[in-house]
Scaffold this motif. Structure first.
Motif, PDB file in Angstrom:
ATOM      1  N   VAL A  49       0.831  -1.199   0.000  1.00 60.91           N
ATOM      2  CA  VAL A  49       0.000   0.000   0.000  1.00 60.91           C
ATOM      3  C   VAL A  49       0.867   1.252   0.000  1.00 60.91           C
ATOM      4  O   VAL A  49       0.609   2.217  -0.734  1.00 60.91           O
ATOM      5  N   ASN A  50       1.925   1.259   0.778  1.00 57.65           N
ATOM      6  CA  ASN A  50       2.790   2.438   0.860  1.00 57.65           C
ATOM      7  C   ASN A  50       3.519   2.716  -0.447  1.00 57.65           C
ATOM      8  O   ASN A  50       3.925   3.858  -0.714  1.00 57.65           O
ATOM      9  N   ALA A  51       3.678   1.688  -1.273  1.00 56.73           N
ATOM     10  CA  ALA A  51       4.283   1.904  -2.588  1.00 56.73           C
ATOM     11  C   ALA A  51       3.366   2.710  -3.499  1.00 56.73           C
ATOM     12  O   ALA A  51       3.821   3.287  -4.500  1.00 56.73           O
ATOM     13  N   VAL A  52       2.065   2.761  -3.143  1.00 54.29           N
ATOM     14  CA  VAL A  52       1.089   3.520  -3.928  1.00 54.29           C
ATOM     15  C   VAL A  52       0.688   4.807  -3.205  1.00 54.29           C
ATOM     16  O   VAL A  52       0.621   5.874  -3.819  1.00 54.29           O
ATOM     17  N   TRP A  53       0.403   4.705  -1.924  1.00 49.83           N
ATOM     18  CA  TRP A  53       0.047   5.886  -1.136  1.00 49.83           C
ATOM     19  C   TRP A  53       1.345   6.529  -0.628  1.00 49.83           C
ATOM     20  O   TRP A  53       1.738   6.350   0.526  1.00 49.83           O
ATOM     21  N   ARG A  54       2.005   7.290  -1.450  1.00 48.71           N
ATOM     22  CA  ARG A  54       3.360   7.735  -1.173  1.00 48.71           C
ATOM     23  C   ARG A  54       3.437   9.004  -0.335  1.00 48.71           C
ATOM     24  O   ARG A  54       4.488   9.324   0.212  1.00 48.71           O
ATOM     25  N   GLU A  55       2.341   9.745  -0.214  1.00 49.21           N
ATOM     26  CA  GLU A  55       2.384  10.969   0.588  1.00 49.21           C
ATOM     27  C   GLU A  55       2.588  10.619   2.063  1.00 49.21           C
ATOM     28  O   GLU A  55       1.982   9.664   2.568  1.00 49.21           O
ATOM     29  N   PRO A  56       3.425  11.372   2.768  1.00 50.01           N
ATOM     30  CA  PRO A  56       3.752  11.009   4.158  1.00 50.01           C
ATOM     31  C   PRO A  56       2.544  10.821   5.062  1.00 50.01           C
ATOM     32  O   PRO A  56       2.524   9.904   5.896  1.00 50.01           O
ATOM     33  N   HIS A  57       1.514  11.650   4.885  1.00 52.68           N
ATOM     34  CA  HIS A  57       0.365  11.538   5.787  1.00 52.68           C
ATOM     35  C   HIS A  57      -0.516  10.332   5.459  1.00 52.68           C
ATOM     36  O   HIS A  57      -1.401   9.982   6.237  1.00 52.68           O
ATOM     37  N   LEU A  58      -0.278   9.677   4.307  1.00 50.85           N
ATOM     38  CA  LEU A  58      -1.056   8.501   3.929  1.00 50.85           C
ATOM     39  C   LEU A  58      -0.285   7.199   4.110  1.00 50.85           C
ATOM     40  O   LEU A  58      -0.823   6.128   3.813  1.00 50.85           O
ATOM     41  N   GLN A  59       0.934   7.257   4.579  1.00 56.40           N
ATOM     42  CA  GLN A  59       1.679   6.033   4.824  1.00 56.40           C
ATOM     43  C   GLN A  59       1.023   5.257   5.966  1.00 56.40           C
ATOM     44  O   GLN A  59       0.563   5.839   6.956  1.00 56.40           O
ATOM     45  N   VAL A  60       0.962   3.922   5.825  1.00 54.44           N
ATOM     46  CA  VAL A  60       0.218   3.085   6.763  1.00 54.44           C
ATOM     47  C   VAL A  60       1.152   2.075   7.419  1.00 54.44           C
ATOM     48  O   VAL A  60       2.254   1.807   6.929  1.00 54.44           O
ATOM     49  N   VAL A  61       0.708   1.523   8.533  1.00 53.37           N
ATOM     50  CA  VAL A  61       1.486   0.497   9.238  1.00 53.37           C
ATOM     51  C   VAL A  61       0.764  -0.848   9.278  1.00 53.37           C
ATOM     52  O   VAL A  61       1.342  -1.846   9.718  1.00 53.37           O
ATOM     53  N   THR A  62      -0.489  -0.894   8.818  1.00 52.73           N
ATOM     54  CA  THR A  62      -1.241  -2.157   8.779  1.00 52.73           C
ATOM     55  C   THR A  62      -2.110  -2.215   7.529  1.00 52.73           C
ATOM     56  O   THR A  62      -2.475  -1.186   6.961  1.00 52.73           O
ATOM     57  N   VAL A  63      -2.460  -3.425   7.122  1.00 57.21           N
ATOM     58  CA  VAL A  63      -3.497  -3.683   6.115  1.00 57.21           C
ATOM     59  C   VAL A  63      -4.257  -4.897   6.620  1.00 57.21           C
ATOM     60  O   VAL A  63      -3.705  -6.005   6.658  1.00 57.21           O
ATOM     61  N   HIS A  64      -5.510  -4.717   7.034  1.00 58.04           N
ATOM     62  CA  HIS A  64      -6.199  -5.826   7.691  1.00 58.04           C
ATOM     63  C   HIS A  64      -7.709  -5.663   7.628  1.00 58.04           C
ATOM     64  O   HIS A  64      -8.226  -4.675   7.120  1.00 58.04           O
TER      65      HIS A  64
END
Length: 383
Positions: A49-64
């Protein structure tokens, strides 16, 4: 071989079925091993997900905790992600085979409401913005009457444990019309049956209260509700539960709740739910299975044997990656194939998304042969 071409084999009391993932990975499931994990799990992670949502405020730590559905000729996951600030949002990923090559939508598709969002007439926008200010979580994609009724948990930013289940309708899982909270009370884990039963729409509801350690009270109950219109309600939720835990040495003894939306099978409405048993070292989540009568879903058979326990295979991440909650498997979505194969999408440790397969015949046999009383937990077979 049965008349419909399914492979049937019985060894003692163990019914087995051959199953196949969308990428042609094959195996077998049985009462001993009711669910087959895909060997390449996880299928979707924060790194993807972070490879697509590259803006700092959209970086994530989970996908669930992703809802699942067929969207045209693809499998769609409406996943939950924790942003690094702690707020949860919902994203969309699609795959041709339901296992590999997931394409992640460029931005979150559902975030906490703003006054600019599309709502049906009559929704109090300011109230909705306030209700969802703490994040949106755990979407279920309920296919009803040719559209997707998405039920999701909306948390308040300023009131601890204030949660409402909201409804949004969509045809494409990228544009949504918000209908606001389904009930004016704390609620969690709401799923809707895909068709009218006895002339009314039916849902399963898990009330949300606060007890010691956030486990107790009606966290231990699943109740049934009815409405003439799933879009507007009002939902009449029964006072008495159709599933209850909280007693006995059950794998579900401390907490229970709906998981994926029920699907119709020849055996009944198949309901994959989650359960929790408190231990000295945490609160492991397992997946259980129940069958609701096709004509009266308040009549339930439930397996005393969970279909999936958490394991190290459910959260494979690099040593430097964040892991949110240990010992958890949790499902918000499954896909039933025409041959009775059931593809279960589930989260591992509230951190990554996995996929597994099972078969409705095996799940039904668990409920029928190794059941427990749905209200007391008493085993219905000798040990």
């Amino acid at each position: 071989m049965t008349r419909d071409g399914r492979t049937r084999a019985t060894v003692g009391a163990v019914t087995t079925r051959d199953v196949c993932f969308g990428d042609a990975t094959t195996g077998a499931v049985s009462l001993d091993r009711p669910v087959l994990r895909h060997p390449a799990n996880p299928i979707l992670t924060a790194r993807q997900v972070n490879a697509v949502w590259r803006e700092p405020h959209l970086q994530v730590v989970t996908v669930h905790n992703a809802g699942a559905a067929r969207l045209a000729d693809r499998t769609a996951l409406l996943f939950r992600s924790h942003l690094r600030c702690g707020i949860s949002v919902l994203g969309l990923a699609v795959s041709a085979d339901g296992v590999t090559d997931w394409t992640v939508h460029p931005r979150p598709v559902l975030s906490p409401a703003t006054e600019r969002d599309v709502c049906v007439d009559g929704v109090d926008r300011r109230h909705l913005v306030d209700t969802e200010s703490g994040g949106v979580e755990d979407a279920r994609i309920n296919p009803v009457e040719g559209t997707f009724a998405v039920t999701y948990s909306a948390y308040h930013a300023g009131i601890r444990n204030r949660v409402r289940v909201s409804l949004a309708l969509t045809d494409d899982l990228t544009t949504f019309t918000r209908h606001g909270p389904m009930l004016d009370r704390d609620m969690r884990n709401v799923v809707v049956f895909p068709e009218r039963i006895g002339g009314r729409y039916v849902g399963l509801f898990r009330p949300n209260d606060v007890g010691p350690g956030d486990i107790g009270g009606v966290y231990t109950q699943v109740r049934i509700g009815y409405a003439d219109d799933f879009r507007t309600g009002p939902w009449e939720v029964a006072d008495e539960p159709v599933l209850r835990t909280g007693v006995g040495p059950s794998a579900f003894s401390d907490k229970i709740g709906p998981g994926a939306p029920p699907v119709r099978t020849p055996h009944g409405w198949l309901n994959v739910f989650h359960g929790v048993r408190a231990t000295m070292d945490g609160n492991p989540y397992v997946l259980g299975v129940a069958l609701h009568d096709l004509d009266d879903p308040s009549v339930v058979r439930v397996s005393s044997i969970p279909i999936l326990f958490p394991s190290r295979a459910d959260c494979r991440v690099p040593d430097t990656d964040y892991v949110h909650v240990p010992n958890v498997v949790f499902s918000c979505g499954l896909v039933r194939e025409a041959d009775g194969t059931v593809v279960v999408y589930y989260a591992g440790n509230d951190t990554v998304m996995n996929v597994a397969v099972t078969h409705e015949d095996v799940l039904a046999d668990l409920c029928l042969r190794y059941g427990q009383d749905p209200l007391t937990g008493r085993l219905l077979y000798p040990v």
